[in-house]
Design an enzyme around this catalytic site. Structure first.
Site, PDB file in Angstrom:
ATOM      1  N   ALA A  11     -58.983 -13.055 -17.739  1.00  0.00           N
ATOM      2  CA  ALA A  11     -59.598 -11.807 -17.261  1.00  0.00           C
ATOM      3  C   ALA A  11     -60.134 -11.960 -15.842  1.00  0.00           C
ATOM      4  O   ALA A  11     -60.767 -11.053 -15.308  1.00  0.00           O
ATOM      5  CB  ALA A  11     -60.717 -11.377 -18.194  1.00  0.00           C
TER       6      ALA A  11
ATOM      7  N   ILE B  54     -57.462 -14.247 -10.507  1.00  0.00           N
ATOM      8  CA  ILE B  54     -56.095 -14.788 -10.441  1.00  0.00           C
ATOM      9  C   ILE B  54     -55.298 -14.275 -11.630  1.00  0.00           C
ATOM     10  O   ILE B  54     -54.144 -13.864 -11.485  1.00  0.00           O
ATOM     11  CB  ILE B  54     -56.119 -16.337 -10.385  1.00  0.00           C
ATOM     12  N   GLY B  55     -55.941 -14.262 -12.801  1.00  0.00           N
ATOM     13  CA  GLY B  55     -55.281 -13.749 -13.999  1.00  0.00           C
ATOM     14  C   GLY B  55     -54.705 -12.368 -13.782  1.00  0.00           C
ATOM     15  O   GLY B  55     -53.592 -12.072 -14.214  1.00  0.00           O
TER      16      GLY B  55
ATOM     17  N   ARG C  10     -72.344 -30.555  -5.988  1.00  0.00           N
ATOM     18  CA  ARG C  10     -70.962 -30.908  -6.244  1.00  0.00           C
ATOM     19  C   ARG C  10     -70.814 -31.676  -7.570  1.00  0.00           C
ATOM     20  O   ARG C  10     -69.884 -31.471  -8.340  1.00  0.00           O
ATOM     21  CB  ARG C  10     -70.491 -31.774  -5.069  1.00  0.00           C
TER      22      ARG C  10
ATOM     23  N   ASN D  10     -60.514 -25.066 -10.049  1.00  0.00           N
ATOM     24  CA  ASN D  10     -61.035 -26.149  -9.211  1.00  0.00           C
ATOM     25  C   ASN D  10     -62.214 -26.895  -9.836  1.00  0.00           C
ATOM     26  O   ASN D  10     -62.962 -26.293 -10.594  1.00  0.00           O
ATOM     27  CB  ASN D  10     -61.471 -25.563  -7.863  1.00  0.00           C
TER      28      ASN D  10
ATOM     29  N   ASP E  59     -51.207 -24.696  -1.004  1.00  0.00           N
ATOM     30  CA  ASP E  59     -51.299 -25.424   0.268  1.00  0.00           C
ATOM     31  C   ASP E  59     -49.907 -25.597   0.876  1.00  0.00           C
ATOM     32  O   ASP E  59     -49.717 -25.450   2.081  1.00  0.00           O
ATOM     33  CB  ASP E  59     -51.952 -26.789   0.032  1.00  0.00           C
TER      34      ASP E  59
ATOM     35  N   ARG F  78     -48.815 -22.255   2.236  1.00  0.00           N
ATOM     36  CA  ARG F  78     -49.566 -21.965   3.465  1.00  0.00           C
ATOM     37  C   ARG F  78     -48.986 -22.750   4.637  1.00  0.00           C
ATOM     38  O   ARG F  78     -48.845 -22.235   5.748  1.00  0.00           O
ATOM     39  CB  ARG F  78     -51.038 -22.351   3.267  1.00  0.00           C
TER      40      ARG F  78
ATOM     41  N   HIS G 200     -56.184 -30.977  -3.729  1.00  0.00           N
ATOM     42  CA  HIS G 200     -56.290 -29.568  -3.332  1.00  0.00           C
ATOM     43  C   HIS G 200     -57.721 -29.336  -2.848  1.00  0.00           C
ATOM     44  O   HIS G 200     -58.610 -28.969  -3.609  1.00  0.00           O
ATOM     45  CB  HIS G 200     -55.964 -28.621  -4.485  1.00  0.00           C
TER      46      HIS G 200
END
Ligand code: NAI
Length: 329
Positions: free
Chosen positions: A13, A16-17, A100, A133, A161, A164, A189
């Site tokens: 949902a 990207i989906g 992080r 990610n 990548d 691109r 990535h």
């Protein structure tokens, strides 16, 4: 008619989906003669499940001829059942004030659970692409959490990548993007990945000679590709979604159909090639035939390239060490 293939998608949902599912159902990923069954996973949260239902209503409304079935799930154990392909898109985004390390740990939990679920219920040949990610490390964790599945079936997405890099080199050289062969992207990535057009050709001619501008490589090309994700957030106010979905389609399409001798880039567990420690989930130039990828071998690595490869490897090694304690179960 072909037997339908089961495609599991997590984070179904999400942004990207919303770009990805319609293209899978349309046959862009596995072919225009290949029926698919979509098995869609979202978090159990009521809002997310409701949003997923909405996306499924729209998919229904497309009346895709190749869509042979579609189900919604809140549990990876049902979502991954008998899956032939799994696209792991859903991940924990970095929240305000989140370090992080916290991000790595939150995701390590998700991908441990999902790796174990794949191990338990997916097809023994399931091909897995991790988009969420930190994609390489998440893929590494899923792979390590699924010891009964072939490690080589776990991959991370470096294709955005790669695409691109192709697009930047096409613009710089004035050549059509489709004419450029032998692009490579090494590593993680992340902004440390090393997009490498030293071997690229157009009609057999060297793109590097054509461009003939080392300063452009260092000062423009690498930073542009490396920081493209941030540039898109800055411009659009949202992170790349349609281009990421497109790259996921390309990755899975090429894995399924093959590349006909042409190179592409996949994040894959290293076999030790180019001095990358075994099992490190690393972007390599590959060719694909009969559903199996092979690393392009024997490429000369000059000093500049070695430095860049070492840098991205160092970052990956640190990420891996950051989650190592979670994998010792
Ligand atoms: P989004 O936030 O719009 O959607 C993510 C969806 O995943 C949400 O609906 C969320 O509820 C769901 N989700 C979270 N945890 C889940 C879990 N454990 N199981 C199932 N679903 C879960 O994010 P967007 O824009 O769709 O991006 C998804 C991921 O892809 C992010 O991690 C992003 O950083 C990454 N990404 C990776 C790229 C690459 O080249 N590898 C390129 C662009 C984005």
């Amino acid at each position: 008619a072909k037997t339908p293939l089961r495609v599991a998608v997590t984070g179904a949902a999400g942004q990207i989906g919303y770009s990805l599912l319609f293209r899978i159902a349309n046959g862009d990923m596995l072919g225009k003669d290949q029926p698919v069954i979509l098995q869609l996973l979202e978090i159990a949260d009521e809002k997310a499940q409701k949003a997923l239902k909405g996306v499924m209503m729209e998919i229904d409304d497309c009346a895709f001829p190749l869509l042979a079935g579609m189900t919604a799930h809140a549990d990876p154990m049902t979502a991954f059942k008998d899956a032939d392909y799994a696209l792991l898109v859903g991940a924990r985004p970095r929240g305000p004030g989140m370090e992080r390390k916290d991000l790595l740990e939150a995701n390590a939990q998700i991908f441990t659970v999902q790796g174990k679920a794949l191990d338990a219920v997916a097809s023994r040949n399931v091909k897995v692409l991790v988009v969420g990610n930190p994609a390489n490390t998440n893929a590494y964790i899923a792979m390590k959490s699924a010891p009964s599945l072939p490690a080589k079936n776990f991959t991370a997405m470096l294709r955005l990548d790669h695409n691109r890099a192709l697009s930047q080199v096409a613009a710089k050289s004035g050549k059509p993007v489709a004419s450029i062969e032998k692009m490579a992207v090494w590593g993680n990535h992340s902004p440390t990945m090393y997009a490498d057009y030293r071997f690229a050709t157009v009609d057999g001619q060297s793109v590097k000679d054509m461009i003939n501008d080392d300063a452009w490589n260092r000062d423009t090309f690498l930073p542009t590709v490396g920081k493209r994700g941030a540039a898109i957030i800055e411009a659009r106010g949202l992170s790349s979604a349609a281009s990421a979905a497109n790259a996921a389609i390309d990755h899975m399409h090429d894995w399924h159909v093959g590349t006909n001798g042409k190179w592409t880039t996949m994040g894959i567990p290293s076999d030790g090639s180019y001095g990358i420690p075994k099992d490190t989930m690393f972007g390599f130039p590959v060719t694909v035939e009969n559903g199996e990828y092979t690393i392009v071998q024997g490429l000369p690595i000059d000093e500049f390239s070695q430095e860049r490869i070492n840098l991205t490897l160092k970052e990956l090694t640190e990420e891996r060490e950051g989650v190592a304690h979670l994998l010792k179960a």
